[in-house]
Design an enzyme around this catalytic site. Structure first.
Site, PDB file in Angstrom:
ATOM      1  N   PHE A 213       0.896  -1.198  -0.050  1.00  7.73           N
ATOM      2  CA  PHE A 213      -0.040   0.143  -0.063  1.00  7.73           C
ATOM      3  C   PHE A 213       0.925   1.440  -0.088  1.00  7.73           C
ATOM      4  O   PHE A 213       1.977   1.424   0.857  1.00  7.73           O
ATOM      5  CB  PHE A 213      -0.905   0.037   1.202  1.00  7.73           C
ATOM      6  CG  PHE A 213      -2.157   0.889   1.354  1.00  7.73           C
ATOM      7  CD1 PHE A 213      -3.229   0.437   0.387  1.00  7.73           C
ATOM      8  CD2 PHE A 213      -2.141   1.947   1.906  1.00  7.73           C
ATOM      9  CE1 PHE A 213      -4.307   1.355   0.413  1.00  7.73           C
ATOM     10  CE2 PHE A 213      -3.356   2.979   1.911  1.00  7.73           C
ATOM     11  CZ  PHE A 213      -4.205   2.512   1.032  1.00  7.73           C
TER      12      PHE A 213
ATOM     13  N   TYR B 298     -10.899  -0.078  10.883  1.00  8.13           N
ATOM     14  CA  TYR B 298     -11.833   0.211  10.165  1.00  8.13           C
ATOM     15  C   TYR B 298     -12.384  -0.779   9.102  1.00  8.13           C
ATOM     16  O   TYR B 298     -13.336  -0.524   8.443  1.00  8.13           O
ATOM     17  CB  TYR B 298     -11.881   1.729   9.622  1.00  8.13           C
ATOM     18  CG  TYR B 298     -10.694   2.123   8.875  1.00  8.13           C
ATOM     19  CD1 TYR B 298     -10.935   1.865   7.530  1.00  8.13           C
ATOM     20  CD2 TYR B 298      -9.699   3.131   9.547  1.00  8.13           C
ATOM     21  CE1 TYR B 298      -9.583   2.176   6.792  1.00  8.13           C
ATOM     22  CE2 TYR B 298      -8.750   3.170   8.812  1.00  8.13           C
ATOM     23  CZ  TYR B 298      -8.677   2.900   7.321  1.00  8.13           C
ATOM     24  OH  TYR B 298      -7.528   3.365   6.536  1.00  8.13           O
ATOM     25  N   LYS B 299     -11.486  -1.653   8.640  1.00 11.25           N
ATOM     26  CA  LYS B 299     -11.790  -2.706   7.782  1.00 11.25           C
ATOM     27  C   LYS B 299     -12.608  -3.722   8.225  1.00 11.25           C
ATOM     28  O   LYS B 299     -13.853  -3.894   8.518  1.00 11.25           O
ATOM     29  CB  LYS B 299     -10.600  -3.106   6.886  1.00 11.25           C
ATOM     30  CG  LYS B 299      -9.874  -1.705   6.071  1.00 11.25           C
ATOM     31  CD  LYS B 299      -8.666  -1.968   5.706  1.00 11.25           C
ATOM     32  CE  LYS B 299      -8.081  -0.683   5.001  1.00 11.25           C
ATOM     33  NZ  LYS B 299      -6.633  -0.518   4.779  1.00 11.25           N
TER      34      LYS B 299
ATOM     35  N   ASP C 223       2.165  -6.004   7.799  1.00  3.99           N
ATOM     36  CA  ASP C 223       0.945  -5.150   7.876  1.00  3.99           C
ATOM     37  C   ASP C 223      -0.318  -5.926   7.595  1.00  3.99           C
ATOM     38  O   ASP C 223      -0.300  -6.790   6.446  1.00  3.99           O
ATOM     39  CB  ASP C 223       1.051  -4.047   6.774  1.00  3.99           C
ATOM     40  CG  ASP C 223      -0.251  -2.946   6.883  1.00  3.99           C
ATOM     41  OD1 ASP C 223      -1.223  -3.214   7.432  1.00  3.99           O
ATOM     42  OD2 ASP C 223      -0.035  -1.636   6.483  1.00  3.99           O
TER      43      ASP C 223
ATOM     44  N   ARG D 141     -12.631  -4.092  -7.265  1.00  6.05           N
ATOM     45  CA  ARG D 141     -12.661  -4.665  -6.039  1.00  6.05           C
ATOM     46  C   ARG D 141     -13.800  -5.170  -5.425  1.00  6.05           C
ATOM     47  O   ARG D 141     -14.644  -4.467  -5.136  1.00  6.05           O
ATOM     48  CB  ARG D 141     -11.610  -4.049  -5.043  1.00  6.05           C
ATOM     49  CG  ARG D 141     -10.338  -3.629  -5.358  1.00  6.05           C
ATOM     50  CD  ARG D 141      -9.492  -3.360  -4.200  1.00  6.05           C
ATOM     51  NE  ARG D 141     -10.159  -2.378  -3.417  1.00  6.05           N
ATOM     52  CZ  ARG D 141      -9.530  -2.184  -2.014  1.00  6.05           C
ATOM     53  NH1 ARG D 141      -8.462  -2.459  -1.823  1.00  6.05           N
ATOM     54  NH2 ARG D 141     -10.225  -1.041  -1.499  1.00  6.05           N
TER      55      ARG D 141
HETATM   56  C1  LIG Z   1      -6.191   0.793   4.863  1.00  6.96           C
HETATM   57  C2  LIG Z   1      -4.277   0.564   4.759  1.00  6.96           C
HETATM   58  C3  LIG Z   1      -3.765   1.549   5.488  1.00  6.96           C
HETATM   59  C4  LIG Z   1      -4.541   2.680   6.047  1.00  6.96           C
HETATM   60  O1  LIG Z   1      -3.520   3.638   6.896  1.00  6.96           O
HETATM   61  P1  LIG Z   1      -4.140   4.769   7.540  1.00  6.96           P
HETATM   62  O2  LIG Z   1      -2.787   5.361   8.194  1.00  6.96           O
HETATM   63  O3  LIG Z   1      -5.091   4.145   8.747  1.00  6.96           O
HETATM   64  O4  LIG Z   1      -4.879   5.537   6.689  1.00  6.96           O
HETATM   65  C5  LIG Z   1      -2.379   1.406   5.460  1.00  6.96           C
HETATM   66  N1  LIG Z   1      -1.958   0.304   5.038  1.00  6.96           N
HETATM   67  C6  LIG Z   1      -2.540  -0.540   4.227  1.00  6.96           C
HETATM   68  C7  LIG Z   1      -1.877  -1.695   3.715  1.00  6.96           C
HETATM   69  C8  LIG Z   1      -4.120  -0.551   4.165  1.00  6.96           C
HETATM   70  O5  LIG Z   1      -4.603  -1.364   3.555  1.00  6.96           O
END
Ligand SMILES: *Cc1c(COP(=O)(O)O)cnc(C)c1O
Length: 400
Positions: free
Chosen positions: A123, A212-213, A187, A359
């Site tokens: 990400f 939040y996921k 992660d 997705r």
């Molecule tokens: C959703 C997601 C994030 C989100 O990061 P925030 O700092 O909470 O906005 C980070 N890394 C990955 C791999 C994600 O899927």
């Protein structure tokens, strides 16, 4: 494979009753729980209680009277139980990005090195964060294993590829990292709450994840950070804040980190949003993660089989082998953005990732098997009717 087959699967679904624990709008097929989980019942009441009974009446006394001060640890322990972590090895708070900063910063400090290996499927925020801390090498996901060598100090990856749902082999990669003396940071943004994770069993050093996921903590929910117990002593939080201090209320000006996982904290906990996440986690007390995983595999297999049969013009972007896949399925279509907007207008909510990936997330707590059937039926109709070609579906939006 007709609709009745999918209704049958719902009728015998061992976790099918969990959908009733969520607030769900009528006429929506929600396939975006991988981006923002649905609202569990009880969350609104809990937040209301914190505001109306605690904040309004007990004011600052609530920090101890209602245990606000313990929330990061208490919620952290509940998350620990979902990711194969021992008690008191996880704190809840901050964002995933900030926790990754702490994890990578501390990992580099522990190794005394600079070099980080990651992959091109990570990400972007993860890569931005690490690029601000060390020297990052980016390889293709398939080349990670062969690229791990003693020149790297930290290997940092996201288990599930946010675009394709491809799953890394946590155990094998962690072992490879350790075999060259590197530390391993995972992660779990698209893992926690979707399927069983075994951080302790895999010997992972540090991990972060998202609230939040699949954990359904609500928009902007606090994230979490895991530090293996063997590293607690050496964990030097690069963000030194008073909530990581041994005696925050002594207000001394010299830095002395508190013992244990609390040193991974920084500042005042986000009480309202952490209370929401705490309440959201209640649903996990009623299910086995292995049952959720089994259902998720069934949902994604069903979706892939139907798409291949009914919508051959899209290309599967996710691994076909369920062992190599998280809880989402992605397909490519040259006009994926417009097609997804047309689907959303019909109430089938997935999302789009550039350049051409649609997705579909299958949160096994509340997605039904009939939703799989209906979503593919809508996709077929949208393509047949060329509905997606209307100009309004091609207008870019600030959030996809
Ligand atoms: C959703 C997601 C994030 C989100 O990061 P925030 O700092 O909470 O906005 C980070 N890394 C990955 C791999 C994600 O899927």
């Amino acid at each position: 494979m007709n609709r009745a087959d999918f209704e049958q699967r719902d009728a015998s679904d061992p976790v099918g009753h969990m959908r009733a624990r969520f607030v769900m709008p009528e006429d929506v097929i929600y396939l975006d729980g991988n981006s923002l989980g649905a609202l569990p019942k009880g969350v609104r009441e809990r937040v209301d209680e914190v505001i109306s009974a605690q904040w309004s009446q007990d004011l600052i006394r609530s920090w101890t009277k209602h245990g606000w001060i313990d929330l990061p640890r208490r919620v952290g322990n509940r998350i620990a139980a979902l990711i194969g972590a021992d008690p008191d090895t996880v704190v809840c708070g901050d964002t995933t990005s900030v926790n990754l900063y702490k994890a990578i910063g501390a990992a580099l400090e522990m190794t005394g090195g600079q070099r980080i290996l990651t992959d091109s499927s990570n990400f972007p925020t993860d890569v931005y964060v690490m690029s601000g801390l060390g020297e990052v090498t980016i390889v293709e996901p398939d080349a990670v294993i062969e690229s791990i060598d003693a020149s790297f100090d930290v290997i940092a990856l996201t288990e599930i590829d946010y675009r394709t749902g491809r799953r890394h082999d946590m155990e094998t990669i962690t072992r490879a990292a350790h075999s060259v003396g590197a530390l391993m940071v995972w992660d779990l943004a698209h893992s926690a709450g979707a399927f069983p994770v075994d951080l302790a069993g895999c010997g992972v050093d540090l991990a972060v994840g998202c609230g939040y996921k699949y954990l359904n903590g609500g928009p902007g929910a606090p994230a979490f950070l895991y530090v293996a117990p063997r590293h607690h002593e050496a964990f030097a939080n690069p963000i030194r804040g008073w909530f990581g201090h041994a005696a925050p209320f002594d207000f001394r000006l010299d830095w002395e980190p508190v013992a244990g996982i609390d040193r991974a904290q920084v500042g005042t906990p986000h009480v309202l949003s952490m209370a929401a996440l705490d309440a959201a986690l209640d649903v996990f007390d009623e299910v086995e993660l292995s049952d959720l995983r089994a259902k998720s595999v069934e949902l994604t297999e069903g979706f892939i089989a139907l798409v291949e049969k009914l919508v051959p013009e899209v290309e599967l972007a996710s691994p076909r082998d369920a062992d190599l896949r998280g809880s989402q399925v992605s397909v490519r279509h040259p006009h994926g953005y417009a097609v997804m907007q047309a689907l959303i207008e019909r109430g089938v909510i997935g999302d789009f990732r550039a350049p051409d990936v649609m997705r579909f997330g299958f949160a096994p707590l509340y997605v039904r098997h009939v939703d799989v059937f209906d979503a593919v039926t809508h996709l077929r109709e949208v393509l047949d009717e060329d509905a997606w070609q209307e100009p309004r579906f091609s207008r870019p939006s600030a959030v996809t």
